[in-house]
Design a protein around this motif. Structure first.
Motif, PDB file in Angstrom:
ATOM      1  N   ALA A   8      30.803  17.472  33.341  1.00  0.00           N
ATOM      2  CA  ALA A   8      32.115  17.038  33.821  1.00  0.00           C
ATOM      3  C   ALA A   8      33.226  17.887  33.213  1.00  0.00           C
ATOM      4  O   ALA A   8      34.145  18.343  33.913  1.00  0.00           O
ATOM      5  N   MET A   9      33.164  18.116  31.897  1.00  0.00           N
ATOM      6  CA  MET A   9      34.182  18.932  31.239  1.00  0.00           C
ATOM      7  C   MET A   9      34.168  20.354  31.785  1.00  0.00           C
ATOM      8  O   MET A   9      35.226  21.002  31.912  1.00  0.00           O
ATOM      9  N   LEU A  10      32.991  20.841  32.111  1.00  0.00           N
ATOM     10  CA  LEU A  10      32.858  22.201  32.626  1.00  0.00           C
ATOM     11  C   LEU A  10      33.611  22.377  33.935  1.00  0.00           C
ATOM     12  O   LEU A  10      34.319  23.378  34.132  1.00  0.00           O
ATOM     13  N   TRP A  11      33.510  21.402  34.824  1.00  0.00           N
ATOM     14  CA  TRP A  11      34.184  21.538  36.115  1.00  0.00           C
ATOM     15  C   TRP A  11      35.690  21.337  35.992  1.00  0.00           C
ATOM     16  O   TRP A  11      36.455  21.871  36.800  1.00  0.00           O
ATOM     17  N   ILE A  12      36.114  20.591  34.985  1.00  0.00           N
ATOM     18  CA  ILE A  12      37.552  20.555  34.692  1.00  0.00           C
ATOM     19  C   ILE A  12      38.008  21.947  34.273  1.00  0.00           C
ATOM     20  O   ILE A  12      39.045  22.450  34.729  1.00  0.00           O
ATOM     21  N   GLY A  13      37.212  22.593  33.390  1.00  0.00           N
ATOM     22  CA  GLY A  13      37.551  23.932  32.939  1.00  0.00           C
ATOM     23  C   GLY A  13      37.560  24.946  34.071  1.00  0.00           C
ATOM     24  O   GLY A  13      38.442  25.812  34.142  1.00  0.00           O
ATOM     25  N   ILE A  14      36.589  24.866  34.976  1.00  0.00           N
ATOM     26  CA  ILE A  14      36.537  25.794  36.112  1.00  0.00           C
ATOM     27  C   ILE A  14      37.760  25.625  37.002  1.00  0.00           C
ATOM     28  O   ILE A  14      38.374  26.608  37.445  1.00  0.00           O
ATOM     29  N   HIS A  15      38.120  24.381  37.256  1.00  0.00           N
ATOM     30  CA  HIS A  15      39.308  24.131  38.090  1.00  0.00           C
ATOM     31  C   HIS A  15      40.560  24.689  37.425  1.00  0.00           C
ATOM     32  O   HIS A  15      41.391  25.346  38.087  1.00  0.00           O
ATOM     33  N   LEU A  16      40.715  24.457  36.121  1.00  0.00           N
ATOM     34  CA  LEU A  16      41.891  24.966  35.404  1.00  0.00           C
ATOM     35  C   LEU A  16      41.883  26.494  35.371  1.00  0.00           C
ATOM     36  O   LEU A  16      42.942  27.123  35.429  1.00  0.00           O
ATOM     37  N   ALA A  17      40.693  27.099  35.271  1.00  0.00           N
ATOM     38  CA  ALA A  17      40.611  28.560  35.270  1.00  0.00           C
ATOM     39  C   ALA A  17      41.057  29.126  36.619  1.00  0.00           C
ATOM     40  O   ALA A  17      41.740  30.157  36.680  1.00  0.00           O
ATOM     41  N   LEU A  18      40.670  28.462  37.703  1.00  0.00           N
ATOM     42  CA  LEU A  18      41.092  28.923  39.028  1.00  0.00           C
ATOM     43  C   LEU A  18      42.599  28.793  39.202  1.00  0.00           C
ATOM     44  O   LEU A  18      43.228  29.592  39.901  1.00  0.00           O
ATOM     45  N   ILE A  19      43.182  27.774  38.552  1.00  0.00           N
ATOM     46  CA  ILE A  19      44.638  27.610  38.607  1.00  0.00           C
ATOM     47  C   ILE A  19      45.314  28.690  37.763  1.00  0.00           C
ATOM     48  O   ILE A  19      46.303  29.300  38.174  1.00  0.00           O
ATOM     49  N   ALA A  20      44.784  28.924  36.543  1.00  0.00           N
ATOM     50  CA  ALA A  20      45.365  29.924  35.645  1.00  0.00           C
ATOM     51  C   ALA A  20      45.301  31.314  36.269  1.00  0.00           C
ATOM     52  O   ALA A  20      46.292  32.055  36.281  1.00  0.00           O
ATOM     53  N   GLY A  21      44.121  31.681  36.768  1.00  0.00           N
ATOM     54  CA  GLY A  21      43.986  32.938  37.491  1.00  0.00           C
ATOM     55  C   GLY A  21      43.858  34.181  36.649  1.00  0.00           C
ATOM     56  O   GLY A  21      43.361  35.199  37.121  1.00  0.00           O
ATOM     57  N   LYS A  22      44.309  34.154  35.396  1.00  0.00           N
ATOM     58  CA  LYS A  22      44.282  35.332  34.536  1.00  0.00           C
ATOM     59  C   LYS A  22      43.647  34.989  33.193  1.00  0.00           C
ATOM     60  O   LYS A  22      43.924  33.920  32.636  1.00  0.00           O
ATOM     61  N   PRO A  23      42.813  35.892  32.626  1.00  0.00           N
ATOM     62  CA  PRO A  23      42.159  35.609  31.337  1.00  0.00           C
ATOM     63  C   PRO A  23      43.143  35.315  30.218  1.00  0.00           C
ATOM     64  O   PRO A  23      42.869  34.489  29.352  1.00  0.00           O
ATOM     65  N   GLU A  24      44.314  35.979  30.226  1.00  0.00           N
ATOM     66  CA  GLU A  24      45.273  35.778  29.144  1.00  0.00           C
ATOM     67  C   GLU A  24      45.898  34.392  29.149  1.00  0.00           C
ATOM     68  O   GLU A  24      46.473  33.960  28.143  1.00  0.00           O
ATOM     69  N   LEU A  25      45.791  33.686  30.276  1.00  0.00           N
ATOM     70  CA  LEU A  25      46.339  32.330  30.352  1.00  0.00           C
ATOM     71  C   LEU A  25      45.314  31.264  29.962  1.00  0.00           C
ATOM     72  O   LEU A  25      45.674  30.104  29.803  1.00  0.00           O
ATOM     73  N   VAL A  26      44.052  31.673  29.807  1.00  0.00           N
ATOM     74  CA  VAL A  26      42.998  30.707  29.505  1.00  0.00           C
ATOM     75  C   VAL A  26      43.228  30.033  28.165  1.00  0.00           C
ATOM     76  O   VAL A  26      43.014  28.830  28.010  1.00  0.00           O
TER      77      VAL A  26
END
Length: 253
Positions: A151-169
């Protein structure tokens, strides 16, 4: 159609696993960090406010749950790097099931999470922690831990798609820390101020940690704790899994 999607997802999983062979240091660090945390809290910082009995019996299950909440940045960075380098665009141009890239990435992360759990359980055993819940209790606890991780992983994936850039992770990853430390992983809610203890008890991580402790310990297991430990992750998955897949599907080709 389902077999087609599973085949694509397995192909993407093997792609992620191939990265492990080329980045062994990253894998080793991912294994060493939670071990250092456990040793630090167990021997250096101490803790156990409000805990009755040996602190190691309380600490190890809590650390297992805490570890399942942390360490999402590897997956998040991998997703954002694929976005910025155009890898996702190339995959989307291929006859591939929508979301197979994300499922493959999540499957590889779950394999690593299972490995981390194995190492931490071994370290906990070396510290004197023992499982008294038998075969069913042990695997039930492991199942709850991996469900929470998923569950936490898919929250992270969704947030990563929103962030879009590695520096925002890194900025997004900070959001996970309150979930981790405002929990009963390291201390009991009874030792905290009333309002804080109430918030901690409702934390999904706390729900998982409580159920896992009871399953590992054996004896009386409160069904309400088990249902809460199952319900919270399933509820989070019901929200963030479709959000992540939908956002991925809307990416420009």
């Amino acid at each position: 159609m389902t077999a087609y999607a599973l085949t694509d997802s397995w192909t993407m999983t093997r792609r992620e696993l191939a990265h492990w062979a080329r980045q062994p240091v990253q894998v080793a660090v991912g294994l060493a960090f939670p071990v250092m945390l456990m040793l630090m809290f167990g021997y250096l910082i101490g803790g156990g406010r409000g805990v009755s009995g040996p602190y190691v019996d309380y600490l190890v299950p809590g650390m297992l749950a805490l570890t399942m909440a942390f360490g999402l940045e590897g997956t998040m960075i991998a997703v954002t790097q694929d976005l910025t380098k155009g890898v996702i665009d190339r995959f989307r141009a291929m006859p591939m099931a929508d979301g197979a890239v994300l499922v493959g990435r999540s499957a590889a992360d779950m394999l690593q999470s299972a490995l981390v759990l194995s190492v931490l359980i071994g370290v906990g055993h070396a510290l004197g922690w023992r499982v008294h819940g038998g075969f069913a209790g042990f695997w039930g606890a492991v199942g709850l831990l991996l469900l929470f991780r998923f569950a936490m992983l898919w929250i992270g994936i969704h947030l990563a798609l929103i962030a879009g850039k590695p520096e925002l992770v890194q900025a997004v990853q900070i959001l996970v820390w309150p979930v981790g430390f405002l929990s009963n992983a390291l201390a009991t809610p009874d030792s905290m101020p009333g309002w804080l203890g109430t918030a901690v008890e409702w934390n999904p991580l706390s729900r998982t940690a409580t159920a896992v402790r009871e399953l590992f310990e054996g004896g009386a297991v409160d069904p309400a704790h088990i249902w809460a430990a199952v319900g919270w992750p399933l509820g989070l998955l019901a929200v963030f899994f479709p959000l992540a897949v939908r956002r991925f599907g809307r990416l420009s080709k």
